[in-house]
Write an enzyme that holds these catalytic residues in place. Structure first.
Site, PDB file in Angstrom:
ATOM      1  CG  ASP A  37     -24.092 -28.145  -3.672  1.00  0.00           C
ATOM      2  OD1 ASP A  37     -25.042 -27.745  -4.259  1.00  0.00           O
ATOM      3  OD2 ASP A  37     -24.326 -29.276  -3.027  1.00  0.00           O
ATOM      4  CB  ALA A  39     -19.797 -24.781 -10.038  1.00  0.00           C
ATOM      5  CE  LYS A  40     -26.515 -24.519  -7.845  1.00  0.00           C
ATOM      6  NZ  LYS A  40     -27.523 -25.363  -7.354  1.00  0.00           N
ATOM      7  CG  LEU A 207      -2.073 -27.865  -0.510  1.00  0.00           C
ATOM      8  CD1 LEU A 207      -1.339 -28.360  -1.766  1.00  0.00           C
ATOM      9  CD2 LEU A 207      -1.236 -27.824   0.698  1.00  0.00           C
ATOM     10  N   GLY A 208      -4.649 -23.631  -0.489  1.00  0.00           N
ATOM     11  CA  GLY A 208      -4.922 -22.169  -0.904  1.00  0.00           C
ATOM     12  C   GLY A 208      -5.049 -21.276   0.234  1.00  0.00           C
ATOM     13  CG  HIS A 268      -8.121 -30.970   3.780  1.00  0.00           C
ATOM     14  ND1 HIS A 268      -7.826 -30.908   2.449  1.00  0.00           N
ATOM     15  CD2 HIS A 268      -9.579 -31.035   4.093  1.00  0.00           C
ATOM     16  CE1 HIS A 268      -9.074 -30.602   1.886  1.00  0.00           C
ATOM     17  NE2 HIS A 268     -10.257 -30.696   3.038  1.00  0.00           N
ATOM     18  CD1 TRP A 617      21.738 -65.547  16.557  1.00  0.00           C
ATOM     19  CD2 TRP A 617      23.266 -66.092  14.878  1.00  0.00           C
ATOM     20  NE1 TRP A 617      22.958 -65.781  17.036  1.00  0.00           N
ATOM     21  CE2 TRP A 617      23.848 -65.984  16.078  1.00  0.00           C
ATOM     22  CE3 TRP A 617      23.746 -66.636  13.732  1.00  0.00           C
ATOM     23  CZ2 TRP A 617      25.129 -66.323  16.300  1.00  0.00           C
ATOM     24  CZ3 TRP A 617      25.082 -66.730  13.993  1.00  0.00           C
ATOM     25  CH2 TRP A 617      25.847 -66.574  14.944  1.00  0.00           C
TER      26      TRP A 617
END
Length: 791
Positions: A37, A39-40, A207-208, A268, A617
């Protein structure tokens, strides 16, 4: 052969590069999980964007998609995705068509299942390079696979797929990186066996995101304006929020293991928080400097407690879990799908400023932002109408890093006009035209300076570009990862069985998930409606104290957090009584992990404690320097003393370090401490002594069959511990028994056996020193949590 011809053509596309520049080297990109998923949706598009951006850079590329699927079906699945790749709107259609055609021809599918498959891939890359006379620049392996597969894949890459000397290797890892500190440490140790730290790029796609990535540069470029106001004196609070309208349907197998805190807050939102609160490095582009400042910020954060969080779960989640995971109808999930967490720092810059991190599924809108709200000290005499007409100082002052979606539907940076006009890089950010009908946080957009990216880019495209350029400042290092898990794991452990606020989802939630800061923690503002409650089931809070006596002394028993709360309150009451009676309060404290939680509670919740009149103490001390992390005084200072105002001369550490030596009898450290006690404490009778119990029945540093301290005259003694560090200094049993009150704190399942044993034995201090604690004219009270009492 086909790949070779395409490579040669690509080097001259558009006749933009000279032959010299065309020979910078070849990069092989291997995408593992090429038909999944992620990658797609994102990764192939990100790789295509990289190719479009860098086709004229002088590097040549091949792209190798890999998965467990057999060659033919895997190839078909992968190329179905590649055919749908798109170019950005500003790309010329003709160039786009040419580049897409080349990208497809440069892409191949491989089944990578066995060691032989990895060896074959390596041979293929080497053969292509020899055939075309290309020098290898490096290899990128992108792990878009579940973390349980990381170790095996890493082993294969390390043994048979590394590039030759002189070429670099970059291994890209997707979260989750463990589900707690221990699992993260284990995974990190396994990967470190195969890859060097500089070779690993752990992705947090936030972070992107352009607004997140610009937080540090924004702070750096606007130091002139921010330096006077970026601190506790001017900032009211910081909110970091990610709201989603979608639920977890279709992902419950993942969500049941992780939940919203592990999925969103631990990574995140924490990363965004670090960018906001860390001290600004001299060079915000240097990964090493950024990392060191992040780690310092983690160290400044207060530990999270159960009341630091409010948790919820949307109503349909339980039935979705039952359906997707084939759970029984009576299965009860304790996985939160909503969380609000209060974080605090003890740094000089941020002490007292609340940081609120919030995320959830099935909420009323999709939006993400980091909002810094400033205190407003202005009073404006003009009418509200006149006030609204200009940029009045009475309006809210804030800086918002808008991650995307929501009302603006784009990444943006917003700065209230009554703060300052920010400096923004013109090549990457443009000032947006305010839309009069839009409001952000109750104010029209015209009240802000608004900047959006010149070219909006997907987060994965940004990160893949940074991997290509070797920019590590956009990725999570091992140290960074473990610091984050070290911070979040105690909270995750404490809430694992906490009841959740049920909510219907979407706009129907109304004010059900609103929360407020109460007594140093968070609480929902509204009571939970009866119709949302589950059928009654026994929860931990339903239990009451089992008995009121233990070893013939009063017993207070509850779940650990409630028990600590009661103990802290009782200590404050004892202190107030003592100060009213004699003008001072002499408190002797033990070391160890259990008191550390108590110390934090006292520091954060008991502002009426008469610290000004309290003498502190030590009951016992390890024979190490007081600055050593093993030192009881070091723990006491870290968790309590640095947060409260005890007069310097009222703090009495044990003198274990004299004449540059540790616990040497001739240095007479025990006598010095005993003389101080006699001189300052009336009748050498402490007002309150806090003790713990070891699994062997020891208390203070008085161990079974100890030669010193169990009886006789000396009030302070040197003893030997069976565990390192062996040498200790301790108050004696006779001195402890002179106290007005003695509280004994016992926590955790690990103490169940000794708790049971002690309930059956009599006064036998030689065997079990704690059994000898019996104040002659004072009171002994036991504070034992349910886990220690019941197992």
């Amino acid at each position: 052969k086909m790949l070779g011809r395409v490579l040669w053509t690509v080097l001259f596309v558009g006749a933009l590069q000279s032959l010299a520049k065309a020979s910078q080297g070849h990069i092989s990109v291997v995408l593992l999980g090429a038909t999944g998923d992620l990658a797609k949706k994102y990764l192939w598009q990100g790789l295509f964007q990289l190719y479009m951006d860098q086709v004229s850079s002088g590097h040549s590329f091949t792209f190798h998609g890999a998965a467990l699927t057999a060659l033919e079906p895997g190839q078909r699945l992968m190329f179905d995705v590649l055919k749908k790749l798109s170019c950005p709107p500003d790309e010329a259609p003709n160039r786009c068509a040419v580049l897409k055609d080349q990208f497809l021809k440069l892409s191949q599918y491989h089944q990578l299942r066995t060691a032989e498959n990895y060896t074959a891939l390596n041979r293929e890359i080497e053969a292509l390079l020899r055939q075309e006379g290309l020098k290898e620049a490096g290899r990128i392996f992108y792990f878009s696979v579940p973390p349980f597969a990381y170790t095996e894949i890493a082993r294969h890459i390390n043994s048979s797929c590394r590039p030759p000397p002189g070429a670099w290797l970059r291994v890209v890892l997707e979260k989750p990186f463990g589900h707690d500190l221990q699992s993260a440490q284990q995974l990190a140790a396994e990967l470190t066996g195969f890859f060097r730290e500089e070779e690993m790029y752990r992705v947090d796609h936030y972070l992107g995101k352009q607004a997140v990535a610009h937080i540090l540069p924004f702070r750096d470029q606007n130091q002139r304006f921010l330096d006077p106001i970026w601190n506790r004196h001017h900032v009211e609070r910081v909110e970091i929020v990610l709201k989603e309208t979608v639920d977890a349907k279709g992902r419950t197998s993942f969500y049941e293991q992780y939940g919203v805190i592990r999925d969103v807050l631990q990574n995140h939102l924490t990363e965004a928080l670090m960018f906001l609160i860390m001290e600004l490095p001299a060079n915000v582009s240097r990964a090493e400097e950024v990392l060191q400042h992040k780690l310092q910020s983690f160290q400044s954060l207060w530990g999270l407690e159960k009341n630091s969080a409010v948790l919820g779960q949307y109503q349909a989640y339980a039935s979705q879990v039952q359906e997707e995971l084939q759970q029984a109808q009576d299965y009860v999930s304790t996985t939160p799908t909503f969380a609000g967490v209060l974080i605090r720092s003890d740094s000089l810059r941020w002490e007292g400023v609340p940081f609120l991190l919030t995320s959830g599924k099935a909420l009323d809108e999709r939006v993400g932002y980091a909002r810094v709200l400033f205190k407003n000290r202005a009073y404006c005499t003009q009418s509200e109408t006149l006030r609204d007409a200009g940029h009045s100082q009475c309006k809210a002052k804030q800086i918002i890093f808008y991650f995307g979606h929501g009302a603006l539907n784009t990444p943006a940076v917003l700065v209230s006009r009554n703060l300052f006009r920010p400096i923004m890089p013109k090549d990457s950010w443009k000032e947006a035209v305010a839309q009069s009908d839009l409001h952000v946080f109750g104010q029209p957009l015209s009240d802000y300076y608004v900047y959006s990216p010149v070219k909006e880019r997907d987060a994965y495209s940004v990160l893949i570009s940074n991997i290509y350029h070797g920019r590590k400042d956009f990725f999570i290092t091992t140290e960074n990862l473990l610091a984050s898990w070290g911070f979040w794991t105690p909270l995750l452990d404490s809430i694992s069985h906490q009841p959740l606020r049920l909510y219907p989802g979407g706009v129907e939630n109304q004010h059900l998930l609103d929360f407020e800061m109460v007594s140093g923690g968070l609480a929902f503002t509204l009571e939970e409606p009866e119709e949302l409650l589950n059928p009654p089931r026994q929860m931990p809070t339903d239990y009451k104290a089992i008995q009121s006596k233990y070893r013939q002394s009063p017993l207070v028993s509850a779940w650990s957090e409630d028990l600590i709360s009661q103990l802290a309150s009782h200590m404050e009451e004892a202190a107030v009584r003592s100060v009213a009676r004699s003008g001072q309060f002499h408190l002797a404290l033990s070391g160890g992990s259990s008191p550390a939680i108590l110390f934090q509670r006292l520091a954060r919740h008991h502002y009426a404690f008469p610290w000004k009149h309290t003498h502190i103490w030590l009951v016992d001390e390890r024979c190490v320097p007081l600055t050593d992390s093993e030192s009881n005084f070091f723990s006491l200072h870290s968790h309590l003393l640095q947060s409260v105002r005890v007069p310097y001369f009222n703090i009495h550490p044990m003198p274990v370090h004299l004449n540059r030596r540790l616990c040497v009898e001739e240095d007479r450290g025990t006598e010095l401490y005993a003389k101080d006690i006699v001189a300052l404490v009336a009748n050498a009778s402490f007002d309150l002594v806090l003790l713990g119990v070891g699994t062997d029945g020891h208390t203070a540093s008085l161990f079974p069959r100890s030669e010193n301290g169990l009886e006789g005259a000396p009030t302070v003694v040197l003893t030997e511990s069976p565990v390192k560090p062996h040498q200790r200094m301790s108050l004696s049993l006779p001195l402890i028994n002179k106290a007005r009150q003695v509280f004994v704190l016992v926590l955790g399942k690990g103490k169940h056996d000794i708790t049971t044993l002690l309930s059956r034995v009599g006064h036998e201090p030689r065997k079990w020193p704690i059994s000898g604690v019996s104040p002659g004219s004072g009171q002994l009270v036991w504070y034992v949590d349910y886990e220690a009492l019941l197992g």
